[in-house]
Scaffold this motif. Sequence first.
Motif, short mmCIF file in Angstrom:
data_model
loop_
_atom_site.label_atom_id
_atom_site.label_comp_id
_atom_site.label_asym_id
_atom_site.label_seq_id
_atom_site.Cartn_x
_atom_site.Cartn_y
_atom_site.Cartn_z
N ALA A 23 0.58 -1.20 0.00
CA ALA A 23 -0.02 0.05 -0.10
C ALA A 23 0.84 1.24 0.07
CB ALA A 23 -0.95 0.10 1.18
N ALA A 24 0.64 1.96 -1.15
CA ALA A 24 1.34 3.24 -1.07
C ALA A 24 0.81 4.26 -0.09
CB ALA A 24 1.64 3.98 -2.34
N ILE A 25 1.72 5.07 0.77
CA ILE A 25 1.29 5.96 1.82
C ILE A 25 2.02 7.17 1.30
CG2 ILE A 25 0.89 6.36 4.35
CD1 ILE A 25 -0.25 4.02 3.61
N PRO A 26 1.32 8.13 0.84
CA PRO A 26 2.03 9.30 0.48
C PRO A 26 2.72 9.83 1.59
CG PRO A 26 -0.31 9.43 -0.43
CD PRO A 26 -0.21 8.05 0.75
N GLY A 27 3.86 10.44 1.32
CA GLY A 27 4.92 11.15 2.03
C GLY A 27 5.70 9.89 2.97
N PHE A 28 5.24 8.70 2.98
CA PHE A 28 5.81 7.77 3.84
C PHE A 28 6.68 6.45 3.21
CE2 PHE A 28 3.01 9.77 6.61
CZ PHE A 28 3.48 9.85 7.91
N GLY A 29 6.06 6.52 1.76
CA GLY A 29 6.72 5.37 1.16
C GLY A 29 5.60 4.12 1.02
#
Length: 488
Positions: free
Chosen positions: A417-423
Amino acid sequence: MLRRITMLFPLRCAVPACLVAMNAPTQVAQYVVRTPTALAAHYLFEVVSADFDGDGDLDACGSTLPFFMPRQVLLRNDGPERFTDISSSLPGLPFGQITQVTVPFDMDLDGDLDLYLAPGRLWRNVGNLTFVDATANLPAGIPTSLGVVAADMDADGDPDLVLLGFVLSLPSIILVNQGNGVFLPSPGTVLPSGNGLAVADYDLDGDRDIALLGPNTLQMRRNDGNWVFTDVTTQWLPGIAPLQCTGITNADFDSDGRQELWMSTANGSQLLRFINGAFVVASTLPGSVQGHSFVVVDVDEDLDLDIAYSSLTASVQLAVNDGAGNFALAPSRLSLTSVGVPKLSGGDLDGDGDIDLLVADSAGQARLAVNRHRDLVPGQPVIGQTWNVRMVSEPGYATLHHTARVAIAAAALPSPAAIPGFGTLWLDLSLGYAFFEDIVFANSGQCTFAFAVPSAPSLVGLPLYLQGLLEQYRAPVRFTSHFRVVVQ
């Protein structure tokens, strides 16, 4: 000194019951060499990293030497530091042929990466990591090349191929993409041969120019449109006379919007900056630096480009940029030796957001140099023993203490799962997890989470999934790579 971590969430499966953290007393290097089995099985002459199957991670493709049964090798990335050899999906090479340069590029603009193999092979990516031979799309008489660049030289939206003819071989040529992956020789100027090539818009007129490196010369060709490349060596390189050149590359090293040239010679390496219509020497590294293969990346996320380079003396080193285009060697961060002449490729090979290095060695095993700017070392849980999980962050150059967290989960997500700002998050937190926190001290660059694994035979075979989170002062809060371990 030991201290207990205060943040602890129940995990709905059998896991270690207690946790302490211990800060390591000494610094570690920024890069550490690890040898995944599939990678170490080959003596690669050269190697590139690219996402050939479109799954979001970088695979590896390279060539072996003739006396080791020459062939092209394709390694699928199956997670942090894990590769699977799927070379059987590649077409064969002619008997005795060695690939001098492997270039991934989307020749037919279908959204996946095809391969040009110097000298004179073209393979089309048809999906599922399978390639078919499309060499018939190339004209006859392709020169032996030590330098190949795929770039849109005529601004028509598709990539062309600039092929640097080897010294004493055929001259360099440009192959014009007809828009469908069929290539024809360009009309116009014939380029000289050489052993180094760098293509960029040096004069900012909207098209790409060519720098050609010979054994004792550096030549410049200005792109004047309609496949006319004018020799501007005298105008652009006044007073610059390189001797015994070994390699060349280009990038915007000082963040001024222009491309600079990095040139290595027997007398040292120089950064050439284009000012008022000509290149001038902007900075110099000592004579011990004779690079021939380069990876230009921001290795420490300080917003400037550094240079990892391999030399003809079988070493791999790092030159760190101060932000203004001045470089200093950093042997404490990266210093590798090889048996043969190493060649480099760079990219985020373990999914933690920093740049790792693939090192091909013409006379030894290929290796992976893992960047520990953001590195989780999972360790091995064994019943009745202490399980150490180590986090390494900004080793050797951190200036502030910062927070490290590690989570242990019962399962991983079927797809990240791509978490914006976290990778990228890989852990399935819905099935239960344990979450721990510690401090990475600047003087050590690492911390260790220590778990007491119960002496319970029922735990043997239990899979656990780990991922870390680092709050580095010089970079955004980012996830580390993820790992699966099995209790023994």
